[in-house]
Scaffold this motif. Structure first.
Motif, PDB file in Angstrom:
ATOM      1  N   HIS A  25       0.935  -1.196  -0.039  1.00 26.26           N
ATOM      2  CA  HIS A  25      -0.093  -0.045   0.080  1.00 26.26           C
ATOM      3  C   HIS A  25       0.814   1.327   0.021  1.00 26.26           C
ATOM      4  O   HIS A  25       1.525   1.183   0.875  1.00 26.26           O
ATOM      5  N   VAL A  26       0.688   1.958  -1.041  1.00 16.21           N
ATOM      6  CA  VAL A  26       1.719   3.306  -1.180  1.00 16.21           C
ATOM      7  C   VAL A  26       0.872   4.433  -0.825  1.00 16.21           C
ATOM      8  O   VAL A  26      -0.074   4.863  -1.603  1.00 16.21           O
ATOM      9  N   PHE A  27       1.668   5.322   0.168  1.00 18.16           N
ATOM     10  CA  PHE A  27       1.017   6.580   0.701  1.00 18.16           C
ATOM     11  C   PHE A  27       1.446   7.594  -0.502  1.00 18.16           C
ATOM     12  O   PHE A  27       0.420   8.467  -0.593  1.00 18.16           O
ATOM     13  N   ASP A  28       2.498   7.527  -0.586  1.00 18.91           N
ATOM     14  CA  ASP A  28       3.154   8.804  -1.580  1.00 18.91           C
ATOM     15  C   ASP A  28       4.330   8.431  -2.255  1.00 18.91           C
ATOM     16  O   ASP A  28       5.321   7.584  -1.717  1.00 18.91           O
ATOM     17  N   SER A  29       4.714   9.252  -3.152  1.00 20.12           N
ATOM     18  CA  SER A  29       5.827   8.998  -3.915  1.00 20.12           C
ATOM     19  C   SER A  29       6.405  10.184  -4.565  1.00 20.12           C
ATOM     20  O   SER A  29       5.456  11.033  -5.439  1.00 20.12           O
ATOM     21  N   ALA A  30       7.501  10.591  -4.497  1.00 18.97           N
ATOM     22  CA  ALA A  30       8.187  11.697  -5.069  1.00 18.97           C
ATOM     23  C   ALA A  30       8.312  11.447  -6.426  1.00 18.97           C
ATOM     24  O   ALA A  30       8.698  12.571  -7.016  1.00 18.97           O
ATOM     25  N   LEU A  31       8.479  10.284  -6.796  1.00 21.55           N
ATOM     26  CA  LEU A  31       8.679  10.018  -8.290  1.00 21.55           C
ATOM     27  C   LEU A  31       7.280  10.011  -8.918  1.00 21.55           C
ATOM     28  O   LEU A  31       7.278   9.945 -10.412  1.00 21.55           O
ATOM     29  N   LEU A  32       6.212   9.884  -8.457  1.00 20.95           N
ATOM     30  CA  LEU A  32       4.793  10.151  -8.879  1.00 20.95           C
ATOM     31  C   LEU A  32       4.139  11.324  -8.214  1.00 20.95           C
ATOM     32  O   LEU A  32       3.093  10.975  -7.389  1.00 20.95           O
ATOM     33  N   PRO A  33       4.487  12.449  -8.237  1.00 19.39           N
ATOM     34  CA  PRO A  33       4.279  13.693  -7.377  1.00 19.39           C
ATOM     35  C   PRO A  33       2.601  13.800  -7.418  1.00 19.39           C
ATOM     36  O   PRO A  33       2.079  13.661  -8.553  1.00 19.39           O
ATOM     37  N   GLU A  34       2.170  14.301  -6.481  1.00 20.93           N
ATOM     38  CA  GLU A  34       0.763  14.502  -6.310  1.00 20.93           C
ATOM     39  C   GLU A  34       0.234  16.069  -7.246  1.00 20.93           C
ATOM     40  O   GLU A  34       1.364  16.852  -7.290  1.00 20.93           O
ATOM     41  N   GLY A  35      -0.662  15.683  -7.912  1.00 16.79           N
ATOM     42  CA  GLY A  35      -0.875  16.886  -9.235  1.00 16.79           C
ATOM     43  C   GLY A  35      -0.411  16.726 -10.494  1.00 16.79           C
ATOM     44  O   GLY A  35      -0.744  17.588 -11.353  1.00 16.79           O
ATOM     45  N   GLY A  36       0.539  15.688 -10.561  1.00 17.46           N
ATOM     46  CA  GLY A  36       1.046  15.207 -11.847  1.00 17.46           C
ATOM     47  C   GLY A  36       0.065  14.828 -12.675  1.00 17.46           C
ATOM     48  O   GLY A  36      -1.174  14.112 -12.454  1.00 17.46           O
ATOM     49  N   ALA A  37       0.574  14.413 -14.087  1.00 16.21           N
ATOM     50  CA  ALA A  37      -0.370  13.927 -15.117  1.00 16.21           C
ATOM     51  C   ALA A  37      -0.673  12.546 -14.723  1.00 16.21           C
ATOM     52  O   ALA A  37      -1.612  12.068 -15.024  1.00 16.21           O
ATOM     53  N   ALA A  38       0.344  11.800 -14.414  1.00 14.37           N
ATOM     54  CA  ALA A  38       0.406  10.519 -13.881  1.00 14.37           C
ATOM     55  C   ALA A  38       0.153  10.387 -12.468  1.00 14.37           C
ATOM     56  O   ALA A  38       0.803  10.711 -11.601  1.00 14.37           O
ATOM     57  N   GLU A  39      -1.147   9.988 -12.257  1.00 17.31           N
ATOM     58  CA  GLU A  39      -1.751   9.475 -10.964  1.00 17.31           C
ATOM     59  C   GLU A  39      -1.137   8.308 -10.037  1.00 17.31           C
ATOM     60  O   GLU A  39      -1.387   7.453 -10.754  1.00 17.31           O
ATOM     61  N   LEU A  40      -0.723   8.643  -9.187  1.00 14.63           N
ATOM     62  CA  LEU A  40       0.021   7.390  -8.261  1.00 14.63           C
ATOM     63  C   LEU A  40      -1.319   6.218  -7.793  1.00 14.63           C
ATOM     64  O   LEU A  40      -2.294   6.714  -7.327  1.00 14.63           O
ATOM     65  N   SER A  41      -0.933   5.008  -8.063  1.00 16.32           N
ATOM     66  CA  SER A  41      -1.738   3.828  -7.733  1.00 16.32           C
ATOM     67  C   SER A  41      -1.481   3.808  -6.203  1.00 16.32           C
ATOM     68  O   SER A  41      -0.389   3.659  -5.746  1.00 16.32           O
ATOM     69  N   SER A  42      -2.493   3.272  -5.425  1.00 18.01           N
ATOM     70  CA  SER A  42      -2.345   3.214  -3.892  1.00 18.01           C
ATOM     71  C   SER A  42      -1.820   1.558  -3.820  1.00 18.01           C
ATOM     72  O   SER A  42      -1.362   1.339  -2.392  1.00 18.01           O
ATOM     73  N   THR A  43      -2.063   0.862  -4.721  1.00 16.97           N
ATOM     74  CA  THR A  43      -1.710  -0.592  -4.503  1.00 16.97           C
ATOM     75  C   THR A  43      -0.525  -0.669  -5.722  1.00 16.97           C
ATOM     76  O   THR A  43      -0.962  -0.707  -6.753  1.00 16.97           O
ATOM     77  N   ARG A  44       0.292  -1.629  -5.122  1.00 15.17           N
ATOM     78  CA  ARG A  44       1.458  -2.023  -6.162  1.00 15.17           C
ATOM     79  C   ARG A  44       1.882  -3.410  -5.780  1.00 15.17           C
ATOM     80  O   ARG A  44       2.268  -4.007  -4.629  1.00 15.17           O
ATOM     81  N   ALA A  45       1.891  -4.302  -6.875  1.00 18.34           N
ATOM     82  CA  ALA A  45       1.940  -5.910  -6.733  1.00 18.34           C
ATOM     83  C   ALA A  45       3.258  -6.289  -7.529  1.00 18.34           C
ATOM     84  O   ALA A  45       3.642  -5.675  -8.464  1.00 18.34           O
ATOM     85  N   ARG A  46       3.981  -7.145  -6.838  1.00 20.36           N
ATOM     86  CA  ARG A  46       5.381  -7.746  -7.671  1.00 20.36           C
ATOM     87  C   ARG A  46       5.112  -9.212  -7.592  1.00 20.36           C
ATOM     88  O   ARG A  46       4.679  -9.826  -6.680  1.00 20.36           O
ATOM     89  N   ALA A  47       5.583 -10.014  -8.493  1.00 22.35           N
ATOM     90  CA  ALA A  47       5.749 -11.331  -8.482  1.00 22.35           C
ATOM     91  C   ALA A  47       7.135 -11.599  -9.217  1.00 22.35           C
ATOM     92  O   ALA A  47       7.414 -11.104  -9.816  1.00 22.35           O
ATOM     93  N   ARG A  48       7.743 -12.824  -8.694  1.00 23.90           N
ATOM     94  CA  ARG A  48       9.141 -13.087  -9.161  1.00 23.90           C
ATOM     95  C   ARG A  48       9.303 -14.485  -9.274  1.00 23.90           C
ATOM     96  O   ARG A  48       8.901 -15.240  -8.189  1.00 23.90           O
TER      97      ARG A  48
END
Length: 307
Positions: A243-266
């Protein structure tokens, strides 16, 4: 701006003080670990979480295959570089994520806390043109006659320094003679702030008696301190969700909106010989922003030789 500079200076001073105090003990080099990840050896696309290289330098009094209970006895000095890009560097879509070059330098300690494998540490994350990563990528594109990436660099994440705290706890369980499973939880606050939970499975001798650390981008684990030399082939599987709360790599107000859920499989395969070892892993990274149309596949490689 002054306040941020003071906080960064205090953080650097704290890291140096911890390292200096720890090095006052009698210490030796316990090992080196490294992992290279890139989508060129995954799905072949040059986009989003496109590449990283991580190196870990381990110091401590000794290693007997078990974590010490004392915090700071085993130290990991970690450095990594990572590039993040829109799907099309030459003509980025207006709603795609911005280019980011990230250089990270951190100090972490690994120890046993109440039977849990624990690691805590702090990183300094540098972003923007000051890292030199965009300039380097531009030269590579010139040498290889690839499209000019300058349009993506014009809107890259700007120069900044972030102080990031990160910690992980896990515990390994034996699954009969078939393998081992290690559930874990992780939390981070800084350049990206999230909580994460997942598990890693190992079939074979990879990692037995060793200290494994986790790569930031894919979650693949690599050997930082070597343990028992068990020749043969091992297989790894893993996955996690955050669960992602915030990201400087996807800043708030930008065109790309941060997704609050992030999944990985390996998944990965490790071959261990008498004088060499090779690990190749493949990771699925789920969507990180709302406009991202699909996930991506990134490959990871680690090769070691003993002379």
């Amino acid at each position: 701006m002054v306040g941020k500079g003071v906080r960064v200076a205090l953080a650097v001073s704290g890291l140096i003080a911890l390292a200096t105090a720890a090095e006052a003990q009698e210490r030796v080099t316990l090992g080196w670990g490294r992992m290279f990840s890139n989508d060129a050896i995954g799905d072949g696309h040059d986009r989003w979480r496109t590449g990283s290289y991580t190196v870990s330098y381990m110091r401590g009094p000794s290693w007997d295959g078990d974590l010490p209970t004392q915090v700071g006895e085993i130290l990991e000095f970690r450095a990594s570089g990572q590039t993040i890009a829109p799907a099309n560097l030459a003509d980025p879509a207006p709603d795609d994520r911005r280019y980011a070059g990230i250089l990270t330098f951190g100090l972490h300690t690994h120890f046993d806390w109440l039977g849990l494998e624990t690691s805590v540490g702090a990183d300094l994350d540098f972003t923007g043109p000051q890292t030199g990563l965009s300039s380097f990528q531009e030269r590579v594109h010139d040498w290889t006659d690839l499209p000019d990436p300058e349009p993506a660099f014009e809107n890259q994440i700007p120069n900044h320094i972030y102080l990031t705290a990160i910690g992980e706890m896990g515990k390994e369980f034996q699954m009969g003679d078939a393998g081992r499973v290690r559930p874990f939880v992780e939390a981070q606050a800084g350049i990206e702030t999230f909580v994460r939970a997942g598990a890693d499975l190992t079939f074979g001798g990879f990692g037995e008696g060793s200290l494994l650390v986790r790569e930031y981008m894919t979650g693949q684990r690599y050997r930082a301190i070597k343990g028992d030399l068990i020749t043969g082939t091992s297989f790894t599987l893993g996955g996690d969700i955050a669960h992602v709360f915030d990201s400087a790599l996807l800043p708030e107000g930008g065109a790309a909106e941060l997704s609050s859920t992030r999944a990985r499989a390996r998944a990965g395969i490790q071959w261990q010989g008498e004088r060499a070892s090779v690990f190749y892993g493949i990771s699925y990274l789920g969507e990180e922003f709302v406009q991202q149309p699909e996930g991506q596949v990134v490959g990871s490689l680690n090769i070691n030789f003993r002379f």
